[in-house]
Scaffold this motif. Structure first.
Motif, PDB file in Angstrom:
ATOM      1  N   LEU B 166       0.822  -1.210   0.000  1.00  0.00           N
ATOM      2  CA  LEU B 166       0.000   0.000   0.000  1.00  0.00           C
ATOM      3  C   LEU B 166       0.858   1.263   0.000  1.00  0.00           C
ATOM      4  N   GLY B 167       2.057   1.178   0.573  1.00  0.00           N
ATOM      5  CA  GLY B 167       2.860   2.380   0.738  1.00  0.00           C
ATOM      6  C   GLY B 167       2.523   3.088   2.038  1.00  0.00           C
ATOM      7  N   VAL B 168       2.217   2.291   3.067  1.00  0.00           N
ATOM      8  CA  VAL B 168       1.935   2.823   4.406  1.00  0.00           C
ATOM      9  C   VAL B 168       3.173   2.554   5.263  1.00  0.00           C
ATOM     10  N   PRO B 169       3.700   3.576   5.976  1.00  0.00           N
ATOM     11  CA  PRO B 169       4.920   3.343   6.772  1.00  0.00           C
ATOM     12  C   PRO B 169       4.688   2.310   7.878  1.00  0.00           C
ATOM     13  N   TYR B 170       5.501   1.253   7.891  1.00  0.00           N
ATOM     14  CA  TYR B 170       5.330   0.188   8.883  1.00  0.00           C
ATOM     15  C   TYR B 170       5.551   0.709  10.305  1.00  0.00           C
ATOM     16  N   GLU B 171       6.332   1.799  10.446  1.00  0.00           N
ATOM     17  CA  GLU B 171       6.575   2.366  11.787  1.00  0.00           C
ATOM     18  C   GLU B 171       5.261   2.713  12.487  1.00  0.00           C
ATOM     19  N   ASP B 172       4.207   2.956  11.688  1.00  0.00           N
ATOM     20  CA  ASP B 172       2.925   3.339  12.290  1.00  0.00           C
ATOM     21  C   ASP B 172       2.069   2.122  12.634  1.00  0.00           C
ATOM     22  N   HIS B 173       2.664   0.902  12.600  1.00  0.00           N
ATOM     23  CA  HIS B 173       1.814  -0.282  12.675  1.00  0.00           C
ATOM     24  C   HIS B 173       1.068  -0.441  13.989  1.00  0.00           C
ATOM     25  N   ASP B 174       1.658   0.035  15.111  1.00  0.00           N
ATOM     26  CA  ASP B 174       0.932  -0.075  16.381  1.00  0.00           C
ATOM     27  C   ASP B 174      -0.404   0.647  16.281  1.00  0.00           C
ATOM     28  N   PHE B 175      -0.343   1.844  15.690  1.00  0.00           N
ATOM     29  CA  PHE B 175      -1.551   2.652  15.537  1.00  0.00           C
ATOM     30  C   PHE B 175      -2.597   1.953  14.677  1.00  0.00           C
ATOM     31  N   PHE B 176      -2.202   1.534  13.437  1.00  0.00           N
ATOM     32  CA  PHE B 176      -3.272   1.032  12.573  1.00  0.00           C
ATOM     33  C   PHE B 176      -3.654  -0.425  12.852  1.00  0.00           C
ATOM     34  N   GLN B 177      -2.731  -1.197  13.441  1.00  0.00           N
ATOM     35  CA  GLN B 177      -3.132  -2.560  13.809  1.00  0.00           C
ATOM     36  C   GLN B 177      -4.227  -2.522  14.868  1.00  0.00           C
ATOM     37  N   GLU B 178      -4.031  -1.638  15.831  1.00  0.00           N
ATOM     38  CA  GLU B 178      -5.027  -1.549  16.898  1.00  0.00           C
ATOM     39  C   GLU B 178      -6.376  -1.104  16.333  1.00  0.00           C
ATOM     40  N   HIS B 179      -6.331  -0.046  15.499  1.00  0.00           N
ATOM     41  CA  HIS B 179      -7.592   0.473  14.972  1.00  0.00           C
ATOM     42  C   HIS B 179      -8.222  -0.479  13.965  1.00  0.00           C
ATOM     43  N   ALA B 180      -7.391  -1.143  13.165  1.00  0.00           N
ATOM     44  CA  ALA B 180      -7.927  -2.074  12.178  1.00  0.00           C
ATOM     45  C   ALA B 180      -8.616  -3.248  12.864  1.00  0.00           C
ATOM     46  N   SER B 181      -8.069  -3.675  14.002  1.00  0.00           N
ATOM     47  CA  SER B 181      -8.626  -4.854  14.673  1.00  0.00           C
ATOM     48  C   SER B 181     -10.026  -4.578  15.213  1.00  0.00           C
ATOM     49  N   PHE B 182     -10.331  -3.296  15.477  1.00  0.00           N
ATOM     50  CA  PHE B 182     -11.655  -2.964  16.023  1.00  0.00           C
ATOM     51  C   PHE B 182     -12.773  -3.387  15.077  1.00  0.00           C
ATOM     52  N   ALA B 183     -12.492  -3.315  13.778  1.00  0.00           N
ATOM     53  CA  ALA B 183     -13.550  -3.562  12.795  1.00  0.00           C
ATOM     54  C   ALA B 183     -14.076  -4.989  12.859  1.00  0.00           C
ATOM     55  N   THR B 184     -13.228  -5.934  13.271  1.00  0.00           N
ATOM     56  CA  THR B 184     -13.663  -7.330  13.271  1.00  0.00           C
ATOM     57  C   THR B 184     -13.908  -7.850  14.685  1.00  0.00           C
ATOM     58  N   ARG B 185     -13.867  -6.946  15.679  1.00  0.00           N
ATOM     59  CA  ARG B 185     -14.043  -7.407  17.056  1.00  0.00           C
ATOM     60  C   ARG B 185     -15.432  -7.091  17.577  1.00  0.00           C
ATOM     61  N   SER B 186     -16.011  -8.085  18.234  1.00  0.00           N
ATOM     62  CA  SER B 186     -17.374  -7.918  18.716  1.00  0.00           C
ATOM     63  C   SER B 186     -17.409  -7.298  20.107  1.00  0.00           C
ATOM     64  N   ASP B 187     -16.230  -7.207  20.764  1.00  0.00           N
ATOM     65  CA  ASP B 187     -16.232  -6.663  22.124  1.00  0.00           C
ATOM     66  C   ASP B 187     -16.098  -5.143  22.120  1.00  0.00           C
ATOM     67  N   LYS B 188     -16.194  -4.534  20.930  1.00  0.00           N
ATOM     68  CA  LYS B 188     -16.135  -3.075  20.841  1.00  0.00           C
ATOM     69  C   LYS B 188     -17.527  -2.542  20.526  1.00  0.00           C
ATOM     70  N   THR B 189     -17.857  -1.377  21.097  1.00  0.00           N
ATOM     71  CA  THR B 189     -19.161  -0.787  20.814  1.00  0.00           C
ATOM     72  C   THR B 189     -19.139  -0.143  19.439  1.00  0.00           C
ATOM     73  N   THR B 190     -20.351   0.139  18.918  1.00  0.00           N
ATOM     74  CA  THR B 190     -20.459   0.832  17.634  1.00  0.00           C
ATOM     75  C   THR B 190     -19.677   2.142  17.673  1.00  0.00           C
ATOM     76  N   GLU B 191     -19.785   2.864  18.794  1.00  0.00           N
ATOM     77  CA  GLU B 191     -19.092   4.157  18.918  1.00  0.00           C
ATOM     78  C   GLU B 191     -17.577   3.952  18.848  1.00  0.00           C
ATOM     79  N   GLU B 192     -17.098   2.931  19.550  1.00  0.00           N
ATOM     80  CA  GLU B 192     -15.644   2.672  19.539  1.00  0.00           C
ATOM     81  C   GLU B 192     -15.175   2.307  18.132  1.00  0.00           C
ATOM     82  N   GLN B 193     -16.001   1.495  17.430  1.00  0.00           N
ATOM     83  CA  GLN B 193     -15.623   1.106  16.068  1.00  0.00           C
ATOM     84  C   GLN B 193     -15.627   2.322  15.145  1.00  0.00           C
ATOM     85  N   GLN B 194     -16.625   3.193  15.321  1.00  0.00           N
ATOM     86  CA  GLN B 194     -16.685   4.380  14.464  1.00  0.00           C
ATOM     87  C   GLN B 194     -15.511   5.315  14.729  1.00  0.00           C
ATOM     88  N   ALA B 195     -15.152   5.468  16.016  1.00  0.00           N
ATOM     89  CA  ALA B 195     -14.022   6.339  16.349  1.00  0.00           C
ATOM     90  C   ALA B 195     -12.734   5.773  15.748  1.00  0.00           C
TER      91      ALA B 195
END
Lengths: 64, 412
Positions: B166-195
Protein backbone atom coordinates in the motif's frame (compact mmCIF):
# COMPACT_ATOMS: atom_id res chain seq x y z
CA UNK A 1 -8.83 -29.07 -25.91
CA UNK A 2 -9.93 -25.53 -26.68
CA UNK A 3 -10.09 -22.89 -23.95
CA UNK A 4 -12.39 -19.85 -24.06
CA UNK A 5 -12.19 -17.02 -21.50
CA UNK A 6 -14.72 -14.28 -20.77
CA UNK A 7 -12.95 -11.03 -19.86
CA UNK A 8 -16.23 -9.37 -18.89
CA UNK A 9 -17.00 -11.99 -16.25
CA UNK A 10 -13.41 -12.21 -14.93
CA UNK A 11 -12.86 -10.78 -11.41
CA UNK A 12 -9.05 -11.13 -11.36
CA UNK A 13 -8.95 -13.64 -8.51
CA UNK A 14 -5.81 -15.17 -10.07
CA UNK A 15 -6.93 -18.77 -9.54
CA UNK A 16 -6.40 -19.77 -13.18
CA UNK A 17 -2.79 -18.58 -13.10
CA UNK A 18 -2.20 -20.44 -9.83
CA UNK A 19 -3.58 -23.63 -11.43
CA UNK A 20 -2.03 -23.35 -14.93
CA UNK A 21 0.50 -20.55 -15.34
CA UNK A 22 1.56 -21.67 -18.83
CA UNK A 23 -1.96 -21.23 -20.13
CA UNK A 24 -3.28 -18.19 -18.23
CA UNK A 25 -1.83 -14.82 -17.28
CA UNK A 26 -3.29 -11.62 -15.83
CA UNK A 27 -3.43 -8.24 -17.53
CA UNK A 28 -0.90 -5.75 -16.14
CA UNK A 29 -3.37 -2.90 -15.57
CA UNK A 30 -6.21 -4.67 -13.75
CA UNK A 31 -5.45 -8.38 -13.42
CA UNK A 32 -8.06 -9.51 -15.95
CA UNK A 33 -7.38 -12.91 -17.53
CA UNK A 34 -5.09 -13.23 -20.54
CA UNK A 35 -5.23 -16.52 -22.42
CA UNK A 36 -1.68 -17.54 -23.40
CA UNK A 37 -2.59 -20.77 -25.16
CA UNK A 38 -6.08 -21.49 -26.42
CA UNK A 39 -5.15 -25.03 -27.44
CA UNK A 40 -3.04 -26.28 -24.53
CA UNK A 41 -1.21 -29.60 -24.88
CA UNK A 42 -2.67 -32.76 -23.35
CA UNK A 43 -0.04 -32.71 -20.60
CA UNK A 44 -1.67 -29.54 -19.23
CA UNK A 45 -5.27 -30.70 -19.65
CA UNK A 46 -5.78 -31.60 -15.99
CA UNK A 47 -4.38 -28.27 -14.77
CA UNK A 48 -6.55 -26.36 -17.24
CA UNK A 49 -9.67 -28.24 -16.18
CA UNK A 50 -8.78 -27.44 -12.58
CA UNK A 51 -8.31 -23.77 -13.49
CA UNK A 52 -11.80 -23.68 -14.97
CA UNK A 53 -13.23 -25.46 -11.93
CA UNK A 54 -11.75 -23.00 -9.42
CA UNK A 55 -12.57 -19.80 -11.33
CA UNK A 56 -14.98 -18.08 -8.94
CA UNK A 57 -16.53 -16.02 -11.73
CA UNK A 58 -17.12 -19.02 -14.06
CA UNK A 59 -15.20 -17.12 -16.75
CA UNK A 60 -13.37 -20.12 -18.26
CA UNK A 61 -15.05 -22.54 -20.65
CA UNK A 62 -13.45 -25.67 -22.05
CA UNK A 63 -14.48 -27.20 -25.37
CA UNK A 64 -13.05 -30.70 -25.60
CA UNK B 1 -52.99 -29.26 13.31
CA UNK B 2 -53.85 -26.01 11.52
CA UNK B 3 -51.32 -24.76 9.03
CA UNK B 4 -50.45 -21.69 11.15
CA UNK B 5 -49.78 -23.92 14.17
CA UNK B 6 -47.51 -26.14 12.10
CA UNK B 7 -45.61 -23.13 10.90
CA UNK B 8 -45.30 -21.75 14.41
CA UNK B 9 -44.05 -25.11 15.70
CA UNK B 10 -41.51 -25.27 12.87
CA UNK B 11 -40.33 -21.72 13.57
CA UNK B 12 -39.78 -22.54 17.23
CA UNK B 13 -37.52 -25.42 16.27
CA UNK B 14 -35.44 -23.30 13.89
CA UNK B 15 -31.71 -23.48 14.34
CA UNK B 16 -30.28 -20.34 15.93
CA UNK B 17 -27.36 -19.39 13.73
CA UNK B 18 -24.19 -18.34 15.54
CA UNK B 19 -20.61 -19.50 15.66
CA UNK B 20 -21.06 -21.73 18.72
CA UNK B 21 -18.22 -24.17 18.31
CA UNK B 22 -17.78 -27.24 20.45
CA UNK B 23 -15.00 -26.25 22.87
CA UNK B 24 -13.62 -29.81 22.83
CA UNK B 25 -13.32 -29.57 19.01
CA UNK B 26 -12.52 -25.88 18.62
CA UNK B 27 -11.23 -26.10 15.04
CA UNK B 28 -14.41 -27.67 13.66
CA UNK B 29 -17.44 -25.65 12.54
CA UNK B 30 -20.34 -25.55 15.01
CA UNK B 31 -21.90 -29.06 15.30
CA UNK B 32 -25.41 -27.64 14.87
CA UNK B 33 -24.43 -26.05 11.57
CA UNK B 34 -22.95 -29.30 10.29
CA UNK B 35 -26.04 -31.25 11.36
CA UNK B 36 -28.19 -28.81 9.39
CA UNK B 37 -26.39 -29.70 6.19
CA UNK B 38 -26.96 -33.44 6.79
CA UNK B 39 -30.62 -32.55 6.48
CA UNK B 40 -30.80 -30.14 3.54
CA UNK B 41 -28.37 -27.81 1.75
CA UNK B 42 -30.77 -24.83 2.15
CA UNK B 43 -32.84 -24.21 5.25
CA UNK B 44 -34.36 -21.39 7.32
CA UNK B 45 -32.58 -20.35 10.52
CA UNK B 46 -33.01 -17.65 13.11
CA UNK B 47 -30.42 -14.92 13.63
CA UNK B 48 -29.62 -12.37 16.34
CA UNK B 49 -32.43 -9.92 15.39
CA UNK B 50 -35.13 -12.62 15.37
CA UNK B 51 -35.38 -12.72 11.57
CA UNK B 52 -35.30 -16.05 9.71
CA UNK B 53 -33.08 -15.85 6.63
CA UNK B 54 -32.09 -18.85 4.50
CA UNK B 55 -28.90 -20.65 5.40
CA UNK B 56 -27.08 -22.24 2.46
CA UNK B 57 -24.80 -24.91 3.88
CA UNK B 58 -24.06 -27.37 1.03
CA UNK B 59 -20.89 -26.87 -1.02
CA UNK B 60 -22.61 -27.15 -4.42
CA UNK B 61 -25.53 -25.02 -3.24
CA UNK B 62 -23.09 -22.35 -1.97
CA UNK B 63 -21.43 -22.20 -5.40
CA UNK B 64 -24.78 -21.90 -7.13
CA UNK B 65 -26.20 -19.21 -4.84
CA UNK B 66 -23.00 -17.11 -4.76
CA UNK B 67 -22.97 -17.10 -8.60
CA UNK B 68 -26.69 -16.38 -8.97
CA UNK B 69 -27.53 -12.97 -10.50
CA UNK B 70 -30.94 -13.03 -8.74
CA UNK B 71 -29.09 -12.63 -5.44
CA UNK B 72 -27.81 -9.21 -4.34
CA UNK B 73 -25.17 -7.93 -1.91
CA UNK B 74 -26.98 -4.61 -1.46
CA UNK B 75 -27.02 -4.08 2.31
CA UNK B 76 -29.51 -1.22 2.09
CA UNK B 77 -32.41 -3.46 0.97
CA UNK B 78 -35.03 -4.23 3.62
CA UNK B 79 -34.56 -7.77 4.87
CA UNK B 80 -30.78 -7.85 4.52
CA UNK B 81 -29.41 -10.27 7.15
CA UNK B 82 -26.82 -8.16 8.98
CA UNK B 83 -24.17 -9.97 11.02
CA UNK B 84 -24.77 -7.79 14.08
CA UNK B 85 -26.51 -4.75 15.51
CA UNK B 86 -23.66 -2.35 14.75
CA UNK B 87 -23.77 -3.26 11.05
CA UNK B 88 -27.56 -2.97 10.94
CA UNK B 89 -27.44 0.48 12.52
CA UNK B 90 -24.80 1.87 10.17
CA UNK B 91 -25.84 0.18 6.89
CA UNK B 92 -27.98 3.09 5.68
CA UNK B 93 -24.91 5.27 5.28
CA UNK B 94 -22.50 2.60 4.06
CA UNK B 95 -20.89 3.89 0.89
CA UNK B 96 -20.72 1.62 -2.13
CA UNK B 97 -17.79 -0.81 -1.80
CA UNK B 98 -16.72 -4.15 -3.27
CA UNK B 99 -18.68 -5.77 -0.44
CA UNK B 100 -22.14 -4.32 -1.06
CA UNK B 101 -22.10 -3.50 -4.80
CA UNK B 102 -23.63 -5.69 -7.51
CA UNK B 103 -23.07 -6.05 -11.24
CA UNK B 104 -21.47 -3.18 -13.13
CA UNK B 105 -20.87 -1.07 -9.98
CA UNK B 106 -19.01 -3.97 -8.42
CA UNK B 107 -16.90 -4.54 -11.54
CA UNK B 108 -15.94 -0.85 -11.71
CA UNK B 109 -14.80 -0.68 -8.07
CA UNK B 110 -13.13 -4.08 -7.98
CA UNK B 111 -11.08 -3.40 -11.10
CA UNK B 112 -9.60 -0.33 -9.42
CA UNK B 113 -8.29 -2.61 -6.65
CA UNK B 114 -7.14 -5.79 -8.38
CA UNK B 115 -3.98 -4.60 -10.14
CA UNK B 116 -1.59 -4.90 -7.16
CA UNK B 117 -2.81 -8.38 -6.13
CA UNK B 118 -2.42 -10.49 -9.28
CA UNK B 119 -0.89 -13.95 -9.00
CA UNK B 120 2.21 -13.02 -11.05
CA UNK B 121 2.83 -9.94 -8.86
CA UNK B 122 2.40 -11.99 -5.69
CA UNK B 123 4.74 -14.71 -7.01
CA UNK B 124 7.32 -11.99 -7.59
CA UNK B 125 6.99 -11.01 -3.92
CA UNK B 126 7.74 -14.55 -2.72
CA UNK B 127 11.46 -13.84 -2.03
CA UNK B 128 10.55 -10.74 -0.02
CA UNK B 129 7.92 -12.66 1.95
CA UNK B 130 10.54 -15.37 2.59
CA UNK B 131 13.04 -12.76 3.78
CA UNK B 132 10.58 -11.12 6.18
CA UNK B 133 9.56 -14.56 7.49
CA UNK B 134 13.18 -15.62 8.05
CA UNK B 135 14.00 -12.36 9.84
CA UNK B 136 10.95 -12.58 12.10
CA UNK B 137 11.83 -16.18 13.00
CA UNK B 138 15.49 -15.16 13.63
CA UNK B 139 14.29 -12.46 16.02
CA UNK B 140 11.89 -14.86 17.73
CA UNK B 141 14.60 -17.51 18.23
CA UNK B 142 17.05 -14.94 19.59
CA UNK B 143 14.55 -13.69 22.19
CA UNK B 144 13.12 -15.12 25.39
CA UNK B 145 10.63 -17.99 25.38
CA UNK B 146 7.77 -18.71 25.59
CA UNK B 147 6.63 -16.16 23.04
CA UNK B 148 3.26 -15.16 21.63
CA UNK B 149 3.35 -16.29 18.00
CA UNK B 150 0.65 -13.79 17.07
CA UNK B 151 2.93 -10.87 17.93
CA UNK B 152 6.20 -12.52 16.93
CA UNK B 153 5.15 -13.64 13.44
CA UNK B 154 1.46 -13.96 12.56
CA UNK B 155 0.63 -10.27 12.71
CA UNK B 156 3.94 -8.65 11.68
CA UNK B 157 4.34 -10.63 8.44
CA UNK B 158 1.04 -9.71 6.76
CA UNK B 159 1.40 -6.25 8.23
CA UNK B 160 4.85 -5.72 6.70
CA UNK B 161 3.59 -6.99 3.35
CA UNK B 162 0.41 -4.95 3.17
CA UNK B 163 2.33 -1.84 4.28
CA UNK B 164 4.90 -2.38 1.54
CA UNK B 165 2.17 -2.92 -1.06
CA UNK B 166 0.00 0.00 0.00
CA UNK B 167 2.86 2.38 0.74
CA UNK B 168 1.93 2.82 4.41
CA UNK B 169 4.92 3.34 6.77
CA UNK B 170 5.33 0.19 8.88
CA UNK B 171 6.58 2.37 11.79
CA UNK B 172 2.92 3.34 12.29
CA UNK B 173 1.81 -0.28 12.68
CA UNK B 174 0.93 -0.07 16.38
CA UNK B 175 -1.55 2.65 15.54
CA UNK B 176 -3.27 1.03 12.57
CA UNK B 177 -3.13 -2.56 13.81
CA UNK B 178 -5.03 -1.55 16.90
CA UNK B 179 -7.59 0.47 14.97
CA UNK B 180 -7.93 -2.07 12.18
CA UNK B 181 -8.63 -4.85 14.67
CA UNK B 182 -11.65 -2.96 16.02
CA UNK B 183 -13.55 -3.56 12.80
CA UNK B 184 -13.66 -7.33 13.27
CA UNK B 185 -14.04 -7.41 17.06
CA UNK B 186 -17.37 -7.92 18.72
CA UNK B 187 -16.23 -6.66 22.12
CA UNK B 188 -16.13 -3.08 20.84
CA UNK B 189 -19.16 -0.79 20.81
CA UNK B 190 -20.46 0.83 17.63
CA UNK B 191 -19.09 4.16 18.92
CA UNK B 192 -15.64 2.67 19.54
CA UNK B 193 -15.62 1.11 16.07
CA UNK B 194 -16.68 4.38 14.46
CA UNK B 195 -14.02 6.34 16.35
CA UNK B 196 -11.39 3.80 15.25
CA UNK B 197 -12.61 4.03 11.64
CA UNK B 198 -12.42 7.81 11.75
CA UNK B 199 -8.91 7.79 13.13
CA UNK B 200 -7.79 5.27 10.52
CA UNK B 201 -9.59 7.16 7.75
CA UNK B 202 -7.97 10.46 8.75
CA UNK B 203 -4.56 8.82 8.76
CA UNK B 204 -5.01 7.24 5.31
CA UNK B 205 -6.53 10.39 3.79
CA UNK B 206 -3.43 12.27 4.97
CA UNK B 207 -1.17 9.71 3.31
CA UNK B 208 -3.19 9.84 0.06
CA UNK B 209 -2.90 13.64 -0.05
CA UNK B 210 0.83 13.38 0.51
CA UNK B 211 1.15 10.87 -2.34
CA UNK B 212 -0.80 13.16 -4.69
CA UNK B 213 2.19 15.50 -4.40
CA UNK B 214 4.97 12.89 -4.15
CA UNK B 215 3.87 9.61 -5.75
CA UNK B 216 5.86 6.43 -5.04
CA UNK B 217 5.49 2.85 -6.38
CA UNK B 218 2.54 1.60 -4.36
CA UNK B 219 -1.23 1.19 -4.20
CA UNK B 220 -1.91 4.45 -2.37
CA UNK B 221 0.01 6.32 -5.07
CA UNK B 222 -2.15 4.55 -7.71
CA UNK B 223 -5.23 5.76 -5.86
CA UNK B 224 -3.73 9.25 -5.57
CA UNK B 225 -3.28 9.33 -9.36
CA UNK B 226 -6.91 8.25 -9.81
CA UNK B 227 -8.01 11.09 -7.52
CA UNK B 228 -6.07 13.57 -9.67
CA UNK B 229 -7.57 12.03 -12.83
CA UNK B 230 -11.07 12.38 -11.39
CA UNK B 231 -11.75 8.59 -11.27
CA UNK B 232 -12.03 8.53 -7.48
CA UNK B 233 -12.82 11.08 -4.78
CA UNK B 234 -10.58 11.35 -1.70
CA UNK B 235 -13.25 9.76 0.57
CA UNK B 236 -13.69 6.85 -1.88
CA UNK B 237 -9.94 6.27 -2.13
CA UNK B 238 -9.66 6.47 1.67
CA UNK B 239 -12.32 3.79 2.04
CA UNK B 240 -10.69 1.47 -0.52
CA UNK B 241 -7.36 1.91 1.27
CA UNK B 242 -8.95 1.17 4.62
CA UNK B 243 -10.58 -2.02 3.29
CA UNK B 244 -7.23 -3.26 1.96
CA UNK B 245 -5.37 -2.36 5.15
CA UNK B 246 -7.90 -4.08 7.46
CA UNK B 247 -8.46 -7.12 5.26
CA UNK B 248 -4.72 -7.50 4.75
CA UNK B 249 -4.07 -7.85 8.46
CA UNK B 250 -6.53 -9.84 10.42
CA UNK B 251 -7.35 -12.75 8.17
CA UNK B 252 -3.80 -13.86 7.32
CA UNK B 253 -2.70 -13.31 10.92
CA UNK B 254 -5.52 -15.51 12.17
CA UNK B 255 -4.66 -18.20 9.62
CA UNK B 256 -1.00 -18.32 10.70
CA UNK B 257 -1.88 -18.52 14.38
CA UNK B 258 -4.81 -20.92 14.07
CA UNK B 259 -3.04 -23.01 11.45
CA UNK B 260 -0.09 -23.47 13.79
CA UNK B 261 -2.39 -24.45 16.66
CA UNK B 262 -4.18 -26.90 14.35
CA UNK B 263 -0.94 -28.46 13.09
CA UNK B 264 0.46 -28.80 16.62
CA UNK B 265 -2.75 -30.66 17.40
CA UNK B 266 -2.13 -32.98 14.40
CA UNK B 267 1.52 -34.01 14.80
CA UNK B 268 1.33 -36.65 12.04
CA UNK B 269 0.24 -34.08 9.47
CA UNK B 270 2.78 -31.57 10.80
CA UNK B 271 5.57 -34.14 10.34
CA UNK B 272 4.36 -34.71 6.79
CA UNK B 273 4.32 -30.97 6.07
CA UNK B 274 7.97 -30.68 7.17
CA UNK B 275 8.90 -33.24 4.52
CA UNK B 276 7.11 -31.55 1.61
CA UNK B 277 9.51 -29.92 -0.84
CA UNK B 278 7.42 -29.32 -3.92
CA UNK B 279 5.89 -25.82 -4.01
CA UNK B 280 2.64 -27.15 -5.46
CA UNK B 281 2.33 -29.71 -2.68
CA UNK B 282 2.89 -26.97 -0.09
CA UNK B 283 0.24 -24.90 -1.89
CA UNK B 284 -2.15 -27.82 -1.68
CA UNK B 285 -1.42 -28.31 2.03
CA UNK B 286 -2.19 -24.62 2.58
CA UNK B 287 -5.50 -25.02 0.73
CA UNK B 288 -6.40 -27.90 3.03
CA UNK B 289 -5.60 -25.81 6.12
CA UNK B 290 -7.64 -22.93 4.66
CA UNK B 291 -10.53 -25.33 4.07
CA UNK B 292 -10.33 -26.82 7.52
CA UNK B 293 -10.26 -23.51 9.41
CA UNK B 294 -12.23 -21.12 7.17
CA UNK B 295 -11.46 -18.02 9.22
CA UNK B 296 -14.14 -15.99 7.38
CA UNK B 297 -16.49 -17.82 9.64
CA UNK B 298 -19.45 -15.57 9.93
CA UNK B 299 -21.20 -16.21 6.64
CA UNK B 300 -21.51 -14.23 3.44
CA UNK B 301 -24.62 -12.07 3.57
CA UNK B 302 -26.98 -11.69 0.61
CA UNK B 303 -30.58 -10.81 -0.18
CA UNK B 304 -32.89 -12.24 -2.85
CA UNK B 305 -33.63 -9.63 -5.53
CA UNK B 306 -36.52 -11.65 -6.98
CA UNK B 307 -38.62 -14.76 -6.30
CA UNK B 308 -37.07 -18.09 -7.26
CA UNK B 309 -36.99 -21.74 -6.30
CA UNK B 310 -33.61 -23.03 -5.20
CA UNK B 311 -32.82 -26.57 -4.01
CA UNK B 312 -36.48 -27.05 -3.11
CA UNK B 313 -36.69 -23.75 -1.19
CA UNK B 314 -39.22 -21.10 -2.25
CA UNK B 315 -37.11 -17.98 -1.94
CA UNK B 316 -38.98 -14.66 -2.14
CA UNK B 317 -37.64 -11.25 -3.11
CA UNK B 318 -36.41 -9.57 0.08
CA UNK B 319 -35.54 -12.85 1.85
CA UNK B 320 -32.19 -12.75 3.58
CA UNK B 321 -29.64 -15.38 2.55
CA UNK B 322 -26.58 -16.37 4.58
CA UNK B 323 -23.80 -18.54 3.23
CA UNK B 324 -21.73 -19.92 6.14
CA UNK B 325 -18.51 -20.82 4.38
CA UNK B 326 -17.27 -23.32 7.02
CA UNK B 327 -20.35 -25.48 6.36
CA UNK B 328 -19.57 -25.78 2.63
CA UNK B 329 -15.94 -26.54 3.42
CA UNK B 330 -17.02 -29.39 5.69
CA UNK B 331 -19.64 -30.78 3.30
CA UNK B 332 -18.76 -34.51 2.95
CA UNK B 333 -20.08 -34.47 -0.64
CA UNK B 334 -17.23 -32.14 -1.61
CA UNK B 335 -14.64 -33.19 0.99
CA UNK B 336 -15.04 -36.81 2.17
CA UNK B 337 -14.35 -37.21 5.89
CA UNK B 338 -14.13 -33.44 6.31
CA UNK B 339 -13.08 -33.71 9.96
CA UNK B 340 -9.86 -35.38 8.84
CA UNK B 341 -7.05 -32.91 8.22
CA UNK B 342 -5.34 -34.39 5.16
CA UNK B 343 -2.64 -32.19 3.66
CA UNK B 344 -2.51 -34.36 0.52
CA UNK B 345 -6.23 -34.00 -0.19
CA UNK B 346 -7.12 -32.03 -3.34
CA UNK B 347 -8.68 -29.06 -1.63
CA UNK B 348 -8.43 -26.00 -3.86
CA UNK B 349 -12.18 -25.96 -4.54
CA UNK B 350 -12.77 -24.82 -0.96
CA UNK B 351 -14.71 -21.65 -0.12
CA UNK B 352 -12.36 -20.17 2.48
CA UNK B 353 -12.03 -17.06 0.27
CA UNK B 354 -15.71 -17.13 -0.67
CA UNK B 355 -17.02 -17.83 -4.16
CA UNK B 356 -18.51 -15.85 -7.02
CA UNK B 357 -17.60 -12.32 -8.08
CA UNK B 358 -16.93 -11.22 -4.49
CA UNK B 359 -14.25 -13.84 -3.85
CA UNK B 360 -11.35 -12.36 -1.85
CA UNK B 361 -9.21 -10.13 -4.03
CA UNK B 362 -6.17 -10.47 -1.75
CA UNK B 363 -6.22 -14.27 -1.83
CA UNK B 364 -3.03 -14.72 -3.84
CA UNK B 365 -1.10 -12.59 -1.35
CA UNK B 366 -2.59 -14.60 1.52
CA UNK B 367 -1.86 -17.91 -0.19
CA UNK B 368 1.79 -17.11 -0.80
CA UNK B 369 2.27 -15.69 2.70
CA UNK B 370 0.82 -18.90 4.13
CA UNK B 371 2.83 -21.11 1.78
CA UNK B 372 6.04 -19.40 2.90
CA UNK B 373 5.21 -19.43 6.62
CA UNK B 374 3.90 -23.01 6.73
CA UNK B 375 6.80 -24.15 4.56
CA UNK B 376 9.39 -22.45 6.81
CA UNK B 377 8.37 -22.16 10.47
CA UNK B 378 8.12 -25.84 11.42
CA UNK B 379 11.35 -26.73 9.60
CA UNK B 380 13.31 -24.00 11.27
CA UNK B 381 11.74 -24.68 14.67
CA UNK B 382 11.09 -28.44 14.61
CA UNK B 383 10.47 -28.60 18.38
CA UNK B 384 7.86 -25.83 18.29
CA UNK B 385 5.06 -26.57 20.78
CA UNK B 386 2.31 -24.87 22.74
CA UNK B 387 3.49 -23.28 25.98
CA UNK B 388 0.01 -23.70 27.49
CA UNK B 389 -2.65 -26.42 27.43
CA UNK B 390 -4.82 -26.29 24.31
CA UNK B 391 -7.87 -25.78 26.53
CA UNK B 392 -6.33 -22.54 27.77
CA UNK B 393 -6.23 -20.96 24.29
CA UNK B 394 -8.45 -17.89 24.02
CA UNK B 395 -10.59 -18.47 20.93
CA UNK B 396 -12.44 -15.42 19.64
CA UNK B 397 -15.97 -14.95 20.98
CA UNK B 398 -18.79 -16.57 19.01
CA UNK B 399 -19.97 -13.34 17.40
CA UNK B 400 -16.57 -12.13 16.13
CA UNK B 401 -16.43 -11.63 12.37
CA UNK B 402 -13.29 -13.71 11.93
CA UNK B 403 -12.40 -17.00 13.62
CA UNK B 404 -9.16 -16.70 15.53
CA UNK B 405 -7.15 -16.97 18.72
CA UNK B 406 -6.08 -13.76 20.43
CA UNK B 407 -2.62 -15.06 21.30
CA UNK B 408 -0.72 -18.30 20.87
CA UNK B 409 1.99 -18.86 23.52
CA UNK B 410 4.62 -21.17 22.02
CA UNK B 411 8.02 -22.47 23.04
CA UNK B 412 10.62 -24.79 21.50
Amino acid sequence: MKVVVDEEKCVAAGQCVAAAMDVFDQREEDGIVVLLDENPPAALAEDVRNAAAVCPALAIRIEE
Amino acid sequence: MAESDTRQATEERLYFYQDDRDTTCPFAPPPGLRALNDHAPVTRARIWDGSTPWLVTGHAAQRAILSDPRVSSNDKLAGFPYPNKAMAETAHHHPLTIFNADGADHTRIRRMMTRPFTRPRMEALRPQIQQFTDELIDTMLAGPKPVDLMHALSLPLPSLMICALLGVPYEDHDFFQEHASFATRSDKTTEEQQAANQALGGYLAGLLQKKMGEPTEDVLSDFATRIKDGDLTLPEATLLSMILLIAGHETSANMITLGTALLLDNPGQLARLREIDDTRDVANAVDEILRYLTVATFGQRRIAAEDFTFEGADIKAGDGIIVPLPAGNWDPEAFPEPEKLDLTRKANHHHAFGWGIHQCLGQQLARIELQVVFGTLYRRVPTLRLAVERDALAFRPADALAFGIGELPVTW
